[in-house]
Design an enzyme around this catalytic site. Structure first.
Site, PDB file in Angstrom:
ATOM      1  N   LYS A  65      67.208  36.029  30.012  1.00 22.91           N
ATOM      2  CA  LYS A  65      67.631  36.530  31.317  1.00 22.91           C
ATOM      3  C   LYS A  65      68.597  35.568  31.992  1.00 22.91           C
ATOM      4  CE  LYS A  65      65.291  35.853  35.032  1.00 22.91           C
ATOM      5  NZ  LYS A  65      64.226  35.830  36.053  1.00 22.91           N
ATOM      6  N   GLY A 220      59.975  30.706  47.648  1.00 22.59           N
ATOM      7  CA  GLY A 220      61.404  30.410  47.712  1.00 22.59           C
ATOM      8  C   GLY A 220      61.857  29.201  46.919  1.00 22.59           C
TER       9      GLY A 220
END
Length: 313
Positions: A65, A220
């Site tokens: 990916k 995050g």
């Protein structure tokens, strides 16, 4: 090789229960059944690019990916994230499909991981979800938590008042009761399940902000540069869970706390071990628990395989 674009991918995801599939992938990882090399990373002036790849022994596919985050894209009217996945047959190495998902699969599997972490660690009687940030994960994390907890009460903080108001409008339309906090500490004061979803490089929450009984999904911080939680938050936590101990040694909130000497590796458990019942998580309502999600390639394998199966029907 098939090329599957975002619209078809989104259609394929409808009705799929991804949580057990990604949960199984985490357990395979912690059981040593996966091959996951270190993350490839490009830190650019205006953004970042991650290359994550791996295989689970016995699975039909392995996946490579490429996913990017360019956080100034909002000013250009563009999404901050993008990317694609390459799916190969595990038995022959033949390329099977190119998933042109524009980063959507990464967004979804990250939100599902947050739901898995919260289900395993948060108190079942969560009264309010706190969100730090106003972007894609700030929305998806809450949406994926909704089936697991009765509450629809959300408190949010973000730097940009316009984006905060847009978040409140959007999430209210989706059935949530949204209040706005003036500071990150205000979120922690009002919520007992907190999700941090920003690309901050400076701590936004400190130990003094966090109430007993709180669970934190730290989403995050997924590079060596980012940090949303001060190291003393992890030192305060009774249970600290990594999606991948190997990755969390070098990136995310755990890496920062280890470097600061606030915690040692002996206190960290891995999500797959927790899900398999090999270790205990929360054992009382007053404990503070934390899940550090840096994103592991096995999540990509699980969601890509699900898309392959759905589009083959």
């Amino acid at each position: 090789m098939k090329i599957i674009e975002r619209a078809e991918i989104e259609e394929a995801l409808v009705g799929l229960d991804l949580l057990p599939l990604i949960q199984d992938a985490f357990m395979s990882y912690s059981a040593g059944r996966a091959v996951v090399p270190p993350v490839g990373e490009l830190l650019l002036e205006d953004g970042e690019v991650h290359i994550k790849y791996g295989a689970i022994r016995g699975d039909r596919y392995y996946v490579i990916k490429v996913a990017s985050g360019f956080y100034g894209n909002a000013t250009r009217g563009l999404p901050s994230s993008d990317g694609l996945m390459l799916v190969f047959r595990s038995d022959t190495g033949e390329p099977e499909a190119l998933l042109l998902d524009e980063g959507h699969l990464t967004d979804v599997r990250t939100a599902v991981a947050g739901a898995i972490g919260a289900r395993a660690l948060a108190r079942p009687d969560v009264e309010r979800i706190g969100v730090i940030g106003t972007g894609t994960q700030a929305r998806l994390q809450v949406q994926h938590l909704a089936p697991l907890f009765e509450t629809r009460s959300v408190v949010v903080w973000g730097r940009d008042p316009i984006r905060v108001e847009r978040y409140r409008t959007d999430m209210s339309a989706a059935g949530f009761l949204v209040e706005v906090a003036r500071t990150p500490a205000g979120v922690a004061e009002a919520a007992d399940l907190i999700v941090t979803t920003t690309p901050s490089t400076e701590p936004l929450l400190h130990a003094q902000d966090v109430r007993p009984g709180t669970h934190i999904n730290a989403i995050g911080s997924d590079t060596t540069e980012k940090q949303e939680l001060a190291a003393d938050v992890l030192a305060l936590a009774d249970v600290v869970v990594a999606d991948s101990l190997e990755q969390c040694r070098t990136r995310g909130e755990i890496a920062r706390a280890l470097a600061a000497g606030a915690i040692g590796e002996d206190v960290i458990i891995e999500l797959g071990e927790l899900l398999a019942g090999e270790v205990k998580g929360r054992t009382s309502t007053e404990q503070i628990t934390l899940f550090d999600s840096t994103g592991v390639a096995v999540q990509d394998i699980a969601i890509a395989t699900a898309v392959m199966d759905a589009t083959a029907r």
